[in-house]
Write a protein that holds these residues in place. Sequence first.
Motif, PDB file in Angstrom:
ATOM      1  N   ALA A   1       0.783  -1.235   0.000  1.00 41.65           N
ATOM      2  CA  ALA A   1       0.000   0.000   0.000  1.00 41.65           C
ATOM      3  C   ALA A   1       0.819   1.291   0.000  1.00 41.65           C
ATOM      4  CB  ALA A   1      -0.971   0.002   1.183  1.00 41.65           C
ATOM      5  N   PRO A   2       1.896   1.414   0.791  1.00 43.12           N
ATOM      6  CA  PRO A   2       2.563   2.714   0.893  1.00 43.12           C
ATOM      7  C   PRO A   2       3.071   3.289  -0.425  1.00 43.12           C
ATOM      8  CG  PRO A   2       3.255   1.288   2.685  1.00 43.12           C
ATOM      9  CD  PRO A   2       2.469   0.435   1.748  1.00 43.12           C
ATOM     10  N   ALA A   3       3.393   2.426  -1.384  1.00 39.54           N
ATOM     11  CA  ALA A   3       3.901   2.919  -2.668  1.00 39.54           C
ATOM     12  C   ALA A   3       2.789   3.537  -3.516  1.00 39.54           C
ATOM     13  CB  ALA A   3       4.554   1.771  -3.441  1.00 39.54           C
ATOM     14  N   VAL A   4       1.535   3.326  -3.133  1.00 38.34           N
ATOM     15  CA  VAL A   4       0.415   3.788  -3.949  1.00 38.34           C
ATOM     16  C   VAL A   4      -0.359   4.914  -3.269  1.00 38.34           C
ATOM     17  CG1 VAL A   4      -1.704   3.096  -5.142  1.00 38.34           C
ATOM     18  CG2 VAL A   4       0.211   1.491  -4.963  1.00 38.34           C
ATOM     19  N   VAL A   5      -0.626   4.775  -1.973  1.00 36.15           N
ATOM     20  CA  VAL A   5      -1.526   5.719  -1.305  1.00 36.15           C
ATOM     21  C   VAL A   5      -0.880   7.085  -1.093  1.00 36.15           C
ATOM     22  CG1 VAL A   5      -2.866   3.933  -0.136  1.00 36.15           C
ATOM     23  CG2 VAL A   5      -0.863   4.919   1.001  1.00 36.15           C
ATOM     24  N   GLN A   6      -1.736   8.094  -1.100  1.00 35.93           N
ATOM     25  CA  GLN A   6      -1.331   9.479  -0.871  1.00 35.93           C
ATOM     26  C   GLN A   6      -2.282  10.100   0.148  1.00 35.93           C
ATOM     27  OE1 GLN A   6      -1.692  11.405  -4.675  1.00 35.93           O
ATOM     28  NE2 GLN A   6      -0.281  10.006  -5.717  1.00 35.93           N
ATOM     29  N   PRO A   7      -1.844  11.165   0.828  1.00 34.49           N
ATOM     30  CA  PRO A   7      -2.773  11.871   1.725  1.00 34.49           C
ATOM     31  C   PRO A   7      -4.050  12.258   0.988  1.00 34.49           C
ATOM     32  CG  PRO A   7      -0.546  12.658   2.061  1.00 34.49           C
ATOM     33  CD  PRO A   7      -0.484  11.748   0.864  1.00 34.49           C
ATOM     34  N   GLY A   8      -5.178  12.024   1.626  1.00 39.15           N
ATOM     35  CA  GLY A   8      -6.472  12.296   1.001  1.00 39.15           C
ATOM     36  C   GLY A   8      -7.108  11.070   0.371  1.00 39.15           C
ATOM     37  N   ASP A   9      -6.339   9.979   0.252  1.00 40.99           N
ATOM     38  CA  ASP A   9      -6.864   8.732  -0.314  1.00 40.99           C
ATOM     39  C   ASP A   9      -7.649   7.946   0.727  1.00 40.99           C
ATOM     40  OD1 ASP A   9      -5.611   9.242  -2.714  1.00 40.99           O
ATOM     41  OD2 ASP A   9      -3.996   7.781  -2.430  1.00 40.99           O
ATOM     42  N   ILE A  10      -8.445   7.000   0.227  1.00 40.05           N
ATOM     43  CA  ILE A  10      -9.035   5.952   1.056  1.00 40.05           C
ATOM     44  C   ILE A  10      -8.480   4.624   0.564  1.00 40.05           C
ATOM     45  CG2 ILE A  10     -11.140   4.802   1.820  1.00 40.05           C
ATOM     46  CD1 ILE A  10     -12.676   7.365   1.050  1.00 40.05           C
ATOM     47  N   LEU A  11      -7.801   3.892   1.438  1.00 37.73           N
ATOM     48  CA  LEU A  11      -7.377   2.534   1.113  1.00 37.73           C
ATOM     49  C   LEU A  11      -8.508   1.590   1.491  1.00 37.73           C
ATOM     50  CD1 LEU A  11      -5.087   0.460   0.330  1.00 37.73           C
ATOM     51  CD2 LEU A  11      -4.642   0.303   2.798  1.00 37.73           C
ATOM     52  N   PHE A  12      -9.025   0.855   0.507  1.00 40.96           N
ATOM     53  CA  PHE A  12     -10.058  -0.126   0.840  1.00 40.96           C
ATOM     54  C   PHE A  12      -9.495  -1.533   0.705  1.00 40.96           C
ATOM     55  CE2 PHE A  12     -10.683   1.017  -3.591  1.00 40.96           C
ATOM     56  CZ  PHE A  12     -11.094  -0.123  -4.259  1.00 40.96           C
TER      57      PHE A  12
END
Length: 232
Positions: A44-55
């Motif tokens: 996940a960390p390589a994709v997510v950015q602040p403001g995202d929702i990880l589902f």
Amino acid sequence: MSAQANAGKALEIQVDGSSYQRIPIRTRVVMPGDDLEAFITDYAPAVVQPGDILFVTEKIVAITQGRSYLVEEIQPRKLAFFLSKYVTRTPYGIGLGMPETMEMALRECGTPRILFAAAVSAVTKAFGRKGDFYRIAGDKARAIDGPTSGTIPPYNKAVVLGPSKPREVARHLQTLLASGVEVAVVDINDLGGNILGSTLDAAGEKRLVQILGDNPLGQGHQSTPLGVVRPA
């Protein structure tokens, strides 16, 4: 690398006048004994950015919690054989329409609750109303996944229960990610979906169900048990 949708799914959707991307995260197959925390931090960390929702799909949470069982390991009682005959099967999953999945529902939810749900459903179906069984039986029953031919092995021969304490899981996973990232454990299929636990408020959960309503992760061999929702 640019975001890509799964085959047959749209990358972007509009909800209430706003556009959102649903970015699948491809991973290896999760196996019993895997550590969910390590799995999330691998991908996940390589994709997510602040403001995202990880589902996160409820299935991988449950598997890492030891809540998957080979069909051959489950010994259904007579009541499970009887009740499973009356469950409507769909092209998107067997649900509780086999003795083994019904047996696990009886264990998870308790026999009285399942019997009550079945009795109410039998009456209301006669009047053309659908869905009362799962409304009464609850999320634990709804989240049980049975084996299908389109499921990645070894889960094409397994029953997977819903995850334990999904809200607590979501809150813990949030601590592993960048500040400003929300997390949701979801039960989504081609018939709709539910948020089992998240770091969102009630309005955010309702909006997320709409955003994921067409099941952007798919139901088969996509190997994308994680995804990101991002304002477009």
